[in-house]
Design an enzyme around this catalytic site. Structure first.
Site, short mmCIF file in Angstrom:
data_model
loop_
_atom_site.label_atom_id
_atom_site.label_comp_id
_atom_site.label_asym_id
_atom_site.label_seq_id
_atom_site.Cartn_x
_atom_site.Cartn_y
_atom_site.Cartn_z
N ASN A 182 3.31 9.12 -15.54
CA ASN A 182 2.01 9.58 -14.96
C ASN A 182 1.90 9.43 -14.16
OD1 ASN A 182 0.04 10.29 -14.10
ND2 ASN A 182 -1.06 10.06 -15.98
N ALA A 218 -1.37 9.29 -8.22
CA ALA A 218 -0.83 9.99 -6.60
C ALA A 218 0.04 10.86 -6.87
CB ALA A 218 -1.65 9.41 -6.03
N TYR A 271 -11.50 11.79 -15.06
CA TYR A 271 -10.72 10.88 -15.66
C TYR A 271 -10.76 10.26 -17.84
CZ TYR A 271 -8.75 10.56 -11.60
OH TYR A 271 -7.29 11.69 -10.92
N PRO A 328 -0.01 5.04 -9.49
CA PRO A 328 -1.16 4.04 -8.99
C PRO A 328 -2.87 4.13 -9.37
CG PRO A 328 -0.57 5.62 -7.15
CD PRO A 328 0.92 5.34 -8.91
N ARG A 350 -7.79 21.41 -10.00
CA ARG A 350 -8.03 20.35 -8.87
C ARG A 350 -7.84 21.00 -7.60
NH1 ARG A 350 -7.83 14.11 -10.97
NH2 ARG A 350 -8.82 13.85 -9.48
N GLU A 400 6.38 13.80 -18.53
CA GLU A 400 5.51 13.26 -17.44
C GLU A 400 3.90 14.44 -17.73
OE1 GLU A 400 4.37 15.59 -12.92
OE2 GLU A 400 6.13 15.42 -13.57
#
Length: 157
Positions: free
Chosen positions: A73, A76, A22, A9, A106, A97
């Site tokens: 990927n 979320a 990003y 997403p 983060r 991944e």
């Protein structure tokens, strides 16, 4: 060799959303770079992006018998999706991944990857270059698996 690249997403919003996290590249630009590298190595890539968990699970399941590996990927869903983790475990394909940002630098809720347990390896924090790294890693892993399978066949003769 065929590899599926599955994007979770909001990755369709790359180049627009949170460029400070990003970067400025769009998902299409990342995929074009991957295609170029894959073509040089005789690798076919299949791209898929969805904002819906169930569609990602369906795509993972469709990979069984169709591709030799997965680059994913989960975005979320990395931190929440037991369903994606279970789908990856069920198909048991070599999986890398990828995370554009370093999830370990983060927010605390982003530092736990549920899906990593079903992945062969995880690449995080290298920006879009992480996808290139994943392609190299997965190509090597699939090549090694093929060599082992061929050696076992030759021993059985």
């Amino acid at each position: 060799m065929k590899i599926a690249v599955i994007q979770g997403p909001n990755l369709n919003m790359l180049g627009v959303r949170e460029k400070n996290v990003y970067g400025p590249m769009t998902l299409e630009q990342i995929h074009e770079q991957m295609k170029s590298s894959a073509a040089q190595n005789g690798i076919e890539l299949e791209f898929f992006q969805s904002n819906l968990e169930g569609e990602i699970v369906d795509k993972i399941q469709e990979c069984l018998g169709e591709v030799q590996g997965i680059i994913i990927n989960p975005a979320a869903y990395t931190h929440t999706s037991i369903a994606i983790r279970d789908a990856l475990a069920a198909v048991a394909l070599p999986t890398v991944e990828v995370h554009i940002s370093n999830i370990y630098k983060r927010e605390e809720f982003r530092q736990k990857s549920i899906t990593a347990a079903s992945s062969t390896g995880v690449i995080a924090g290298f920006g879009p270059f992480g996808y290139h790294m994943a392609l190299i890693a997965l190509t090597q892993i699939c090549t090694e698996i093929k060599a082992i399978e061929e050696a076992q066949k030759n021993q059985a003769k």
